[in-house]
Design a protein around this motif. Structure first.
Motif, PDB file in Angstrom:
ATOM      1  N   LEU A   1       0.854  -1.244  -0.046  1.00 53.65           N
ATOM      2  CA  LEU A   1       0.292   0.216  -0.188  1.00 53.65           C
ATOM      3  C   LEU A   1       0.831   1.338   0.059  1.00 53.65           C
ATOM      4  CD1 LEU A   1      -2.626  -1.054   2.480  1.00 53.65           C
ATOM      5  CD2 LEU A   1      -2.744  -1.023   0.051  1.00 53.65           C
ATOM      6  N   ASP A   2       0.359   2.372  -0.600  1.00 55.23           N
ATOM      7  CA  ASP A   2       1.206   3.748  -0.520  1.00 55.23           C
ATOM      8  C   ASP A   2       1.254   4.250   0.762  1.00 55.23           C
ATOM      9  OD1 ASP A   2       2.039   6.222  -1.054  1.00 55.23           O
ATOM     10  OD2 ASP A   2       0.615   6.606  -2.375  1.00 55.23           O
ATOM     11  N   PRO A   3       2.261   4.441   1.285  1.00 55.02           N
ATOM     12  CA  PRO A   3       2.482   4.818   2.862  1.00 55.02           C
ATOM     13  C   PRO A   3       1.978   6.322   3.054  1.00 55.02           C
ATOM     14  CG  PRO A   3       4.459   4.745   1.697  1.00 55.02           C
ATOM     15  CD  PRO A   3       3.659   4.323   0.696  1.00 55.02           C
ATOM     16  N   ASN A   4       1.755   6.957   1.648  1.00 52.70           N
ATOM     17  CA  ASN A   4       1.094   8.397   1.633  1.00 52.70           C
ATOM     18  C   ASN A   4      -0.312   8.649   1.428  1.00 52.70           C
ATOM     19  OD1 ASN A   4       3.826   9.274   2.170  1.00 52.70           O
ATOM     20  ND2 ASN A   4       4.370   9.117   0.092  1.00 52.70           N
ATOM     21  N   GLN A   5      -1.126   7.666   1.262  1.00 48.69           N
ATOM     22  CA  GLN A   5      -2.697   7.561   0.866  1.00 48.69           C
ATOM     23  C   GLN A   5      -3.312   6.336   1.620  1.00 48.69           C
ATOM     24  OE1 GLN A   5      -3.090   7.579  -3.389  1.00 48.69           O
ATOM     25  NE2 GLN A   5      -2.237   9.748  -3.547  1.00 48.69           N
ATOM     26  N   GLY A   6      -4.515   6.806   1.770  1.00 54.60           N
ATOM     27  CA  GLY A   6      -5.367   5.585   2.461  1.00 54.60           C
ATOM     28  C   GLY A   6      -5.615   5.604   3.747  1.00 54.60           C
ATOM     29  N   ALA A   7      -6.403   4.598   4.459  1.00 54.89           N
ATOM     30  CA  ALA A   7      -6.735   4.611   5.451  1.00 54.89           C
ATOM     31  C   ALA A   7      -5.593   4.319   6.491  1.00 54.89           C
ATOM     32  CB  ALA A   7      -8.039   3.616   5.925  1.00 54.89           C
ATOM     33  N   LEU A   8      -4.735   3.342   6.236  1.00 51.30           N
ATOM     34  CA  LEU A   8      -3.466   2.979   7.195  1.00 51.30           C
ATOM     35  C   LEU A   8      -2.417   4.035   7.101  1.00 51.30           C
ATOM     36  CD1 LEU A   8      -2.965  -0.820   6.003  1.00 51.30           C
ATOM     37  CD2 LEU A   8      -4.112   0.039   8.177  1.00 51.30           C
TER      38      LEU A   8
END
Length: 156
Positions: A59-66
């Motif tokens: 997953l992108d570490p700059n976008q999304g819930a996480l």
């Protein structure tokens, strides 16, 4: 005389109250342990866990819930989460005590709190069909029915 000798439960109370009380006490203890764990461990393991999830699922570490969660986890947010989980645990323990003692207020609390989850349980059953979501829905329906029956019998 011991306190048990003074205990005189409502003869109209449903016998399932003790089973529900044990279940609620278990949930309460788990919540109290979780709150303690949050306080003892702090934010570092949570951040590591979120990072591991992002890496595992690419997953992108700059976008999304996480990514949002990763940016939100700090000592203050962990203290706040621990306080909320601790309060939940105390509420479950109080409900368990009241159900064990066949208190009407505990039946009201349990019935309302279990009924609040029913729409989410139905949604989960349609979104993720299977025996787990079905079992959770059935158990919550039984809890609501037992507690509602207890309240109804107390009134009549």
């Amino acid at each position: 005389m011991t306190e048990a000798a003074h205990y005189n439960p409502d003869p109209h109370a449903h016998p399932g109250l003790h089973v529900i009380a044990i279940f609620e006490a278990a949930k309460g203890l788990l919540a109290l342990f979780a709150a303690s764990g949050l306080e003892l461990l702090g934010p570092a393991p949570l951040l590591r866990w979120v990072h591991d999830l992002m890496v595992r699922f690419q997953l992108d570490p700059n976008q999304g819930a996480l990514a949002w969660l990763s940016n939100t986890i700090n000592p203050d947010s962990v203290h706040l989460a621990a306080a909320a989980v601790f309060a939940y645990g105390l509420l479950r323990m109080l409900e368990a005590w009241g159900l064990w003692r066949a208190k009407a207020w505990a039946s009201w609390l349990g019935c309302i709190s279990a009924a609040i989850y029913l729409p989410l349980d139905v949604y989960a059953m349609f979104r993720h069909p299977g025996w787990v979501s079905t079992a959770v829905l059935v158990i919550n329906l039984i809890v609501v029915a037992v507690l509602a029956r207890d309240l109804f019998k107390r009134r009549h």
